[in-house]
Design an enzyme around this catalytic site. Structure first.
Site, PDB file in Angstrom:
ATOM      1  N   ASP A 152      -8.244   0.721   6.039  1.00 35.50           N
ATOM      2  CA  ASP A 152      -6.904   1.294   6.182  1.00 35.50           C
ATOM      3  C   ASP A 152      -6.825   2.166   7.427  1.00 35.50           C
ATOM      4  OD1 ASP A 152      -4.444   2.513   5.871  1.00 35.50           O
ATOM      5  OD2 ASP A 152      -5.003   3.679   4.100  1.00 35.50           O
ATOM      6  N   GLY A 153      -5.999   1.732   8.390  1.00 33.37           N
ATOM      7  CA  GLY A 153      -5.697   2.597   9.524  1.00 33.37           C
ATOM      8  C   GLY A 153      -5.927   1.960  10.877  1.00 33.37           C
ATOM      9  N   HIS A 164       0.869  -1.181   0.000  1.00 33.52           N
ATOM     10  CA  HIS A 164       0.000   0.000   0.000  1.00 33.52           C
ATOM     11  C   HIS A 164       0.906   1.230   0.000  1.00 33.52           C
ATOM     12  CE1 HIS A 164      -3.846   2.032   0.965  1.00 33.52           C
ATOM     13  NE2 HIS A 164      -3.104   2.855   1.683  1.00 33.52           N
ATOM     14  N   HIS A 213      -2.648   4.764  -3.049  1.00 25.84           N
ATOM     15  CA  HIS A 213      -3.722   5.473  -2.354  1.00 25.84           C
ATOM     16  C   HIS A 213      -3.443   6.969  -2.465  1.00 25.84           C
ATOM     17  CE1 HIS A 213      -5.809   6.313   1.795  1.00 25.84           C
ATOM     18  NE2 HIS A 213      -6.489   6.803   0.777  1.00 25.84           N
ATOM     19  N   GLY A 225       0.450  -1.201   8.734  1.00 25.76           N
ATOM     20  CA  GLY A 225       1.758  -0.583   8.651  1.00 25.76           C
ATOM     21  C   GLY A 225       2.581  -0.880   9.873  1.00 25.76           C
ATOM     22  N   SER A 226       2.528   0.040  10.844  1.00 24.03           N
ATOM     23  CA  SER A 226       3.302  -0.153  12.075  1.00 24.03           C
ATOM     24  C   SER A 226       2.871  -1.415  12.813  1.00 24.03           C
ATOM     25  CB  SER A 226       3.166   1.073  12.984  1.00 24.03           C
ATOM     26  OG  SER A 226       1.801   1.331  13.307  1.00 24.03           O
ATOM     27  N   ASP A 263       1.177   5.244  -0.130  1.00 28.41           N
ATOM     28  CA  ASP A 263       0.441   6.485   0.126  1.00 28.41           C
ATOM     29  C   ASP A 263       1.076   7.681  -0.575  1.00 28.41           C
ATOM     30  OD1 ASP A 263      -1.700   5.668   1.849  1.00 28.41           O
ATOM     31  OD2 ASP A 263      -0.239   5.355   3.441  1.00 28.41           O
TER      32      ASP A 263
END
EC number: 5.1.3.1
Length: 209
Positions: free
Chosen positions: A170-171, A33, A64, A191-192, A35
């Protein structure tokens, strides 16, 4: 179709690590993904860098676009062979512009998605749902990584599940909340939360989700 984990490259923005990504690929990760930001979210992210490295490893890339100045950005990513899917935020654009952008992406052979803040009323954009391939639902305010999952996204998630659409979320996705989400979506962006996993946890997640 089984839910797929997509790794958000954002945590590696200032410390790109090809060997780390190669290890993720060996663990079974296949989707990145990517960004792209501008003043729409008052931040910056990737600007086209590392795409060749990602291609060399073997990753497909989902772009994105969190941008207002979209035409130069979208044209660039349409030209990249390992970019398979492009989503863009609806909030800065008129319905006429959204229709134009959807057509542009599809004409260039990429999958196209619409991205939504969790505060945006998804139902207003229902007329586009027969012309797109997927939607991206933000479960954090767009613009930076490492934020906490916001359950307000479930309002849009419930609406989205009434339509025959692939759904990406996402998030703020971590191992402690992934189980309440995975049954309702096709793609989970991490992600993290992915980086912090031990290797055996990553492998298990990629094999069983």
């Amino acid at each position: 179709m089984a839910t797929k984990v997509v790794f958000s490259l954002l945590p590696l923005l200032n410390r790109f690590d090809k060997s780390l990504l190669e290890s993720y690929f060996q663990d079974g990760l296949r989707l990145i993904h990517y960004d792209v930001m501008d003043q729409f979210v008052h931040n910056t992210a990737f600007k086209g860098e590392y795409l060749d490295e990602l291609k060399t490893i073997g990753f497909d890339v989902n772009v994105h676009l969190m941008v207002e100045q979209i035409i130069p950005q979208i044209n660039f990513y349409l030209s990249q062979p390992n970019v398979k899917r492009i989503s863009f935020h609806v909030e800065p654009f008129s319905f006429a512009k959204i229709k134009e952008l959807i057509q542009l992406v599809k004409e260039n052979g990429k999958e196209v998605g619409l991205a939504f803040k969790f505060t945006t009323n998804l139902q207003l954009y229902q007329p586009f749902f027969t012309t797109i391939d997927f939607i991206t639902l933000m479960s954090v305010p767009p613009g930076k990584g490492g934020q906490a999952f916001n359950e307000a996204v479930f309002t849009n998630l419930k609406i989205a599940n009434h339509y025959n659409l692939k759904i990406e979320i996402d998030g703020g996705i971590k191992v402690n909340n992934i189980d309440q989400i995975k049954a309702f979506v096709d793609f989970i962006v991490m992600g993290s939360g992915f980086i912090k996993l031990e290797q055996w946890q990553r492998q298990k997640l990629l094999q069983t989700i």
